[in-house]
Design an enzyme around this catalytic site. Structure first.
Site, PDB file in Angstrom:
ATOM      1  CG  HIS A  83       2.063  -2.288  23.833  1.00 59.65           C
ATOM      2  ND1 HIS A  83       0.972  -2.651  24.589  1.00 59.65           N
ATOM      3  CD2 HIS A  83       1.952  -0.946  23.625  1.00 59.65           C
ATOM      4  CE1 HIS A  83       0.232  -1.572  24.813  1.00 59.65           C
ATOM      5  NE2 HIS A  83       0.810  -0.520  24.250  1.00 59.65           N
ATOM      6  CG  HIS A 139       4.582   3.053  22.722  1.00 58.34           C
ATOM      7  ND1 HIS A 139       3.624   3.417  21.808  1.00 58.34           N
ATOM      8  CD2 HIS A 139       3.898   2.550  23.790  1.00 58.34           C
ATOM      9  CE1 HIS A 139       2.421   3.165  22.305  1.00 58.34           C
ATOM     10  NE2 HIS A 139       2.560   2.644  23.512  1.00 58.34           N
TER      11      HIS A 139
HETATM   12  P1  AMP Z   1      -0.993   2.097  24.435  1.00 59.91           P
HETATM   13  O1  AMP Z   1      -1.896   3.302  24.347  1.00 59.91           O
HETATM   14  O2  AMP Z   1       0.287   2.321  25.172  1.00 59.91           O
HETATM   15  O3  AMP Z   1      -1.756   0.879  24.940  1.00 59.91           O
HETATM   16  O4  AMP Z   1      -0.519   1.804  22.948  1.00 59.91           O
HETATM   17  C1  AMP Z   1      -1.308   1.175  21.994  1.00 59.91           C
HETATM   18  C2  AMP Z   1      -0.763   1.579  20.665  1.00 59.91           C
HETATM   19  O5  AMP Z   1      -1.230   0.658  19.694  1.00 59.91           O
HETATM   20  C3  AMP Z   1      -1.185   2.975  20.197  1.00 59.91           C
HETATM   21  O6  AMP Z   1      -0.021   3.782  19.980  1.00 59.91           O
HETATM   22  C4  AMP Z   1      -1.952   2.702  18.902  1.00 59.91           C
HETATM   23  O7  AMP Z   1      -1.740   3.706  17.920  1.00 59.91           O
HETATM   24  C5  AMP Z   1      -1.393   1.347  18.488  1.00 59.91           C
HETATM   25  N1  AMP Z   1      -2.255   0.549  17.637  1.00 59.91           N
HETATM   26  C6  AMP Z   1      -3.575   0.277  17.812  1.00 59.91           C
HETATM   27  N2  AMP Z   1      -4.030  -0.518  16.845  1.00 59.91           N
HETATM   28  C7  AMP Z   1      -2.977  -0.774  16.018  1.00 59.91           C
HETATM   29  C8  AMP Z   1      -2.797  -1.527  14.822  1.00 59.91           C
HETATM   30  N3  AMP Z   1      -3.811  -2.209  14.260  1.00 59.91           N
HETATM   31  N4  AMP Z   1      -1.575  -1.545  14.235  1.00 59.91           N
HETATM   32  C9  AMP Z   1      -0.542  -0.862  14.784  1.00 59.91           C
HETATM   33  N5  AMP Z   1      -0.643  -0.144  15.924  1.00 59.91           N
HETATM   34  C10 AMP Z   1      -1.840  -0.088  16.531  1.00 59.91           C
END
Ligand code: AMP
Length: 118
Positions: free
Chosen positions: A101, A103
């Site tokens: 993913h 950001h």
């Molecule tokens: P990473 O730490 O780069 O793996 O990013 C994962 C991201 O997913 C974090 O910024 C979380 O805040 C986000 N995240 C986790 N669960 C959810 C959810 N249910 N809906 C939207 N974002 C989420």
């Protein structure tokens, strides 16, 4: 049968858990991050679960990575067009969900993150 649990992002794609979806096509979905780190903080996620991180995606499906970047630009265009695109890659880099993913971060970003290391 696979023993791997679907990622939280797969569960969002399958509409098993709610998310604030901002854009979607056959291959990609974008939704607001649940814990925003900027005024606009949107995640762009390939629907396929087969790539854990951006390096795997680049090696396995570079066209999908290019489409993801273009998709991010289109979303950013609704917010002025300029954005930071972050792919945390690996636990020590802050990755917590191993379904690739990006950001999209827009607004109030402060210092360039490269300035953090002294
Ligand atoms: P990473 O730490 O780069 O793996 O990013 C994962 C991201 O997913 C974090 O910024 C979380 O805040 C986000 N995240 C986790 N669960 C959810 C959810 N249910 N809906 C939207 N974002 C989420």
């Amino acid at each position: 049968m696979s023993t791997t649990e679907p990622s939280i992002f797969t569960r969002i794609i399958e509409r098993e858990i709610p998310a604030s979806i901002v854009a979607e096509n056959e291959r990609l979905i974008a939704f607001n991050d649940i814990a925003p780190k900027a005024p606009v903080h949107i995640l762009v996620v390939p629907k396929t679960p087969e790539y854990a991180n951006v390096a795997e995606l680049a090696a396995g499906n570079p066209a999908l990575l290019a489409e993801l970047v273009s998709f991010a630009q289109t979303i950013a265009d609704e917010h002025g067009g300029e954005f930071r695109l972050v792919f945390n890659t690996g636990e020590k880099a802050g990755q917590t969900i191993f379904h690739v993913h990006a950001h999209i971060l827009i607004g109030n970003l402060g210092e360039d993150p490269r300035a953090d290391f002294q």
